[in-house]
Design an enzyme around this catalytic site. Sequence first.
Site, mmCIF file in Angstrom:
data_model
loop_
_atom_site.group_PDB
_atom_site.id
_atom_site.type_symbol
_atom_site.label_atom_id
_atom_site.label_comp_id
_atom_site.label_asym_id
_atom_site.label_seq_id
_atom_site.Cartn_x
_atom_site.Cartn_y
_atom_site.Cartn_z
ATOM 1 N N ARG A 1 -77.589 58.016 -49.529
ATOM 2 C CA ARG A 1 -78.547 59.363 -49.414
ATOM 3 C C ARG A 1 -79.101 59.517 -49.704
ATOM 4 O O ARG A 1 -80.364 60.616 -49.000
ATOM 5 C CB ARG A 1 -77.386 59.808 -50.677
ATOM 6 C CG ARG A 1 -76.673 61.097 -50.482
ATOM 7 C CD ARG A 1 -76.037 61.858 -51.333
ATOM 8 N NE ARG A 1 -76.091 61.226 -52.725
ATOM 9 C CZ ARG A 1 -75.208 61.451 -53.565
ATOM 10 N NH1 ARG A 1 -74.523 62.487 -53.645
ATOM 11 N NH2 ARG A 1 -74.942 60.572 -54.830
ATOM 12 N N LYS B 1 -63.548 33.319 -54.293
ATOM 13 C CA LYS B 1 -63.479 32.084 -56.059
ATOM 14 C C LYS B 1 -63.227 30.667 -54.764
ATOM 15 O O LYS B 1 -62.010 30.880 -54.782
ATOM 16 C CB LYS B 1 -63.252 32.654 -56.626
ATOM 17 C CG LYS B 1 -63.752 33.526 -57.709
ATOM 18 C CD LYS B 1 -63.137 34.062 -58.667
ATOM 19 C CE LYS B 1 -63.979 34.803 -59.758
ATOM 20 N NZ LYS B 1 -65.364 34.899 -60.127
ATOM 21 N N HIS C 1 -56.687 41.310 -59.557
ATOM 22 C CA HIS C 1 -57.687 39.564 -59.749
ATOM 23 C C HIS C 1 -56.106 38.575 -60.473
ATOM 24 O O HIS C 1 -55.487 38.115 -60.083
ATOM 25 C CB HIS C 1 -58.517 39.733 -60.770
ATOM 26 C CG HIS C 1 -59.930 40.769 -60.404
ATOM 27 N ND1 HIS C 1 -60.306 40.830 -58.759
ATOM 28 C CD2 HIS C 1 -60.222 41.055 -61.242
ATOM 29 C CE1 HIS C 1 -60.739 41.565 -59.116
ATOM 30 N NE2 HIS C 1 -61.060 41.543 -60.106
ATOM 31 N N LYS D 1 -62.474 41.248 -72.773
ATOM 32 C CA LYS D 1 -63.990 41.379 -72.952
ATOM 33 C C LYS D 1 -64.020 41.040 -74.377
ATOM 34 O O LYS D 1 -63.601 41.333 -75.046
ATOM 35 C CB LYS D 1 -64.300 42.936 -71.960
ATOM 36 C CG LYS D 1 -63.863 43.569 -70.951
ATOM 37 C CD LYS D 1 -64.545 43.539 -70.073
ATOM 38 C CE LYS D 1 -64.255 43.752 -68.855
ATOM 39 N NZ LYS D 1 -64.918 43.118 -67.580
HETATM 40 C C1 BG6 Z 1 -64.966 43.313 -61.838
HETATM 41 C C2 BG6 Z 1 -64.342 43.798 -62.626
HETATM 42 O O1 BG6 Z 1 -63.449 43.198 -60.779
HETATM 43 O O2 BG6 Z 1 -64.476 41.902 -61.976
HETATM 44 C C3 BG6 Z 1 -64.894 43.726 -64.019
HETATM 45 O O3 BG6 Z 1 -64.285 45.222 -62.648
HETATM 46 C C4 BG6 Z 1 -65.054 42.237 -64.268
HETATM 47 O O4 BG6 Z 1 -64.519 44.469 -65.167
HETATM 48 C C5 BG6 Z 1 -65.657 41.489 -63.164
HETATM 49 O O5 BG6 Z 1 -66.314 42.068 -65.420
HETATM 50 C C6 BG6 Z 1 -64.967 39.674 -63.495
HETATM 51 O O6 BG6 Z 1 -65.270 38.941 -61.804
HETATM 52 P P1 BG6 Z 1 -66.063 37.941 -62.037
HETATM 53 O O7 BG6 Z 1 -66.212 36.966 -60.961
HETATM 54 O O8 BG6 Z 1 -67.383 37.433 -63.631
HETATM 55 O O9 BG6 Z 1 -64.746 36.588 -62.983
#
Ligand code: BG6
Length: 483
Positions: free
Chosen positions: A51, A182, A240, A330
């Site tokens: 934008r 990864k 993930h 976290k």
């Molecule tokens: C993201 C999440 O998809 O993956 C985050 O939204 C998380 O909350 C992140 O911190 C972790 O990714 P990586 O590659 O740092 O392990």
Amino acid sequence: MVSRVIPVDPFDLVIFGGTGDLARRKILPGLYRRYWAGQVPDGVRIIGAARTEQDSDAWRVFVRAAIIEFVAEAKHDPDVIDAFLKQLHYIPVDARGDGGWKDLAGMMREGVTQAFYFSVGPGLFGDLAERLHRFKVACEDCRIVVEKPFGRDLASAKTLNATLAQHFDEQQIYRIDHYLGKETVQNLMAVRFANVLFEPLWNAQYVDHVQITVAEEVGVGGRGGYYDKSGAMRDMVQNHLMQLLCLTAMEPPSRFEPDAVRDEKLKVIRALEPLPPEDIVRGQYSAGDEPSYLEDVEDPDSRTESFIAMKLHVANWRWNRTPFYLRTGKRLNARNSEIVVHFKQPPHSIFDADAGSKANVLSIRLQPDEGMDLRVTIKEPGPGGMRLVDVPLDMSFAEALGPEAADVPDAYERLIMDVIRGNQTLFMRGDEVEAAWAWTDPIIDAWTERGDRPLPYAPGSAGPEDALILLHKDGRRWREITP
Ligand code: BG6
């Protein structure tokens, strides 16, 4: 060891959300690193669209700063950065209006691969898709890349899939789960399917249980608004961790090809048993030296979890009753992600009970230092008779393959190159995403109905005590989360 870099043909890549955080942190630095490595040739066009009213020069200033901040200093060659920036253009575009679309259409070249990266909230996917067609921006076989979160439940994921399907075929849609990009995650497939050693043992007969941990040290500060509406289940588990579980548990695909791999992953998700509440532990970090979860988000009474641990079962012949323990959170004590396969004890020991006994453990480390470690049992050296100890057959990729192996492409740059090459193997198919939500939805709904509160845990710990008990009840222990 010199890594093989196969350059791709010139392409046009449009990044919607080109001034956003993901573009700044991941997409643009990743593209620069691939340019630096010689994989992105001169003659590509990378077009930022957002934008903000600005010209290409102003965007180049933004991109240069992103490169300096997020690319290792060894790659800060001013000539290379300048040459890269020359391939960048910016067009202000109104995703919900008509502004900028004709200009964008005028920028696109025929006869080169065209990719459109939707680095924007899912609320804009439909608007972008519709305008790409209406303004004849995209060619027939263009590719689009969409980010997570892909919906927040089954219904919204279905709506998103249906919206995209109005304008694009499934073969054109690249749904990103950056964990699939990864290095070690792909290595998991190589380890399983390119060695004869592991696959015969990879089943309920020889595997006692599997642990999958994705631990983070960071909290949700700064992203509290988004995170509080998601929680660990939606933010990490549904995508993930589910993908890691699939690659660990799936049957060998007939070929390393997109649909062959994705069909097998889908079967794993569909074979997941519903989770009883006693097999899930939810946590929320409480106050420590830094703010608690409740201080990081707006709602002082939030019941969103920042930690989750669970015990799953994949109901099929291969995994009959073998538990898969998953946890993520976290503000834990370290950033550490690994998949650990605990094998069973030998069926009969020929040694005296006081020799001790150990089971083999294979761990596949995703981060921080990528590698594998297999613990095998040997005799303790020395004259003390037959005493057994387990020792690591440790392979850090960097140590085994030389320092260049440590310089592996970041997940995003690998995935973007796969989009350009047209390889969907490491992207999620629509039915996979829907199956993952179909399994997750009833769990989340049950928490909401019961009004469950997550258990508090101290920042810097391994999560709530109950997560440890989840395994203790089964006579097992989590691997320590080590830096
Ligand atoms: C993201 C999440 O998809 O993956 C985050 O939204 C998380 O909350 C992140 O911190 C972790 O990714 P990586 O590659 O740092 O392990």
